[in-house]
Design an enzyme around this catalytic site. Sequence first.
Site, PDB file in Angstrom:
ATOM      1  N   ASP A   1       5.461   2.105 -13.102  1.00 48.52           N
ATOM      2  CA  ASP A   1       5.329   0.898 -13.910  1.00 48.52           C
ATOM      3  C   ASP A   1       5.434  -0.288 -12.961  1.00 48.52           C
ATOM      4  OD1 ASP A   1       7.178  -0.417 -16.801  1.00 48.52           O
ATOM      5  OD2 ASP A   1       5.772  -1.357 -15.416  1.00 48.52           O
TER       6      ASP A   1
ATOM      7  N   GLY B   1      -1.784  -4.577 -21.931  1.00 48.13           N
ATOM      8  CA  GLY B   1      -1.739  -3.825 -20.665  1.00 48.13           C
ATOM      9  C   GLY B   1      -0.730  -4.346 -19.652  1.00 48.13           C
TER      10      GLY B   1
ATOM     11  N   ASP C   1      -0.793  -7.160 -18.107  1.00 53.20           N
ATOM     12  CA  ASP C   1      -0.506  -8.572 -18.410  1.00 53.20           C
ATOM     13  C   ASP C   1       0.645  -8.663 -19.409  1.00 53.20           C
ATOM     14  OD1 ASP C   1      -2.849 -11.283 -19.315  1.00 53.20           O
ATOM     15  OD2 ASP C   1      -0.934 -11.283 -18.273  1.00 53.20           O
TER      16      ASP C   1
ATOM     17  N   GLY D   1      -8.578  -0.719 -17.175  1.00 52.67           N
ATOM     18  CA  GLY D   1      -8.061  -0.537 -18.539  1.00 52.67           C
ATOM     19  C   GLY D   1      -8.976  -1.178 -19.555  1.00 52.67           C
ATOM     20  N   VAL D   2      -8.493  -2.220 -20.188  1.00 55.54           N
ATOM     21  CA  VAL D   2      -9.266  -2.933 -21.217  1.00 55.54           C
ATOM     22  C   VAL D   2     -10.644  -3.344 -20.684  1.00 55.54           C
ATOM     23  CG1 VAL D   2      -9.355  -5.143 -22.496  1.00 55.54           C
ATOM     24  CG2 VAL D   2      -7.258  -3.774 -22.482  1.00 55.54           C
TER      25      VAL D   2
END
Length: 178
Positions: A9, A31, A33, A123-124
């Site tokens: 992480d 995510g 952010d 990711g996104v």
Amino acid sequence: MRIEAEQGDITTQDTDVVVNAANSSLLGGGGVDGAIHAAAGPVLLAECREVRRTAWPTGLPVGEAVATGAGRLPALWVVHTVGPDARAGQRDRGLLASCFTRSLDVSSDLGARSVAFPAVSAGVFGWSAADVADVAVQAVRGWAGDHRDSPVELVRFVLFSPGVLAEFDRALGADTQA
Ligand code: APR
């Protein structure tokens, strides 16, 4: 400069710099952010608003990078960068590479000795982990070769899942050690 990859992480990294996979607004999101803002606390959003008021009034462009403090994170600074969004047809590998090299420029100018990167755009923003790993490793290795006198001694890719880590391990092992 050492370049490594590990699963974890990114908000727990105690590197001097933690890179945020932001969006152009710099006003937070999901995510990485969302996790970074949640862990850093509201001061980070206040500093991002100040960046918008001063340096980047229309938002941070894709491929650019800007530093703020790190609030309650163990890191000293957060460097925010905006990856290209494949969903919006942004598939330029040079723009993605710029996220990594501009973040290293900014980190180096701050005197940072260690930088943690997430898999920006994987990711996104819809890029494949394989493509992000190839672009990121090549960009960081190229930057290291061009900045041998930089204070940055360690770049760590911090990946959230085993599958993404595997792609970075592949990319790191693929080329001959530059
Ligand atoms: N630590 C490390 N990696 C993480 C973490 C975390 N805490 N959380 C997510 N990731 C991983 C994701 O699994 C993905 O592999 O980081 C990678 C990047 O995913 P995103 O955070 O979705 O970033 P990106 O694809 O660049 O999209 C950015 O998403 O959150 C919004 O505001 C952000 O609009 C922006 C967009």
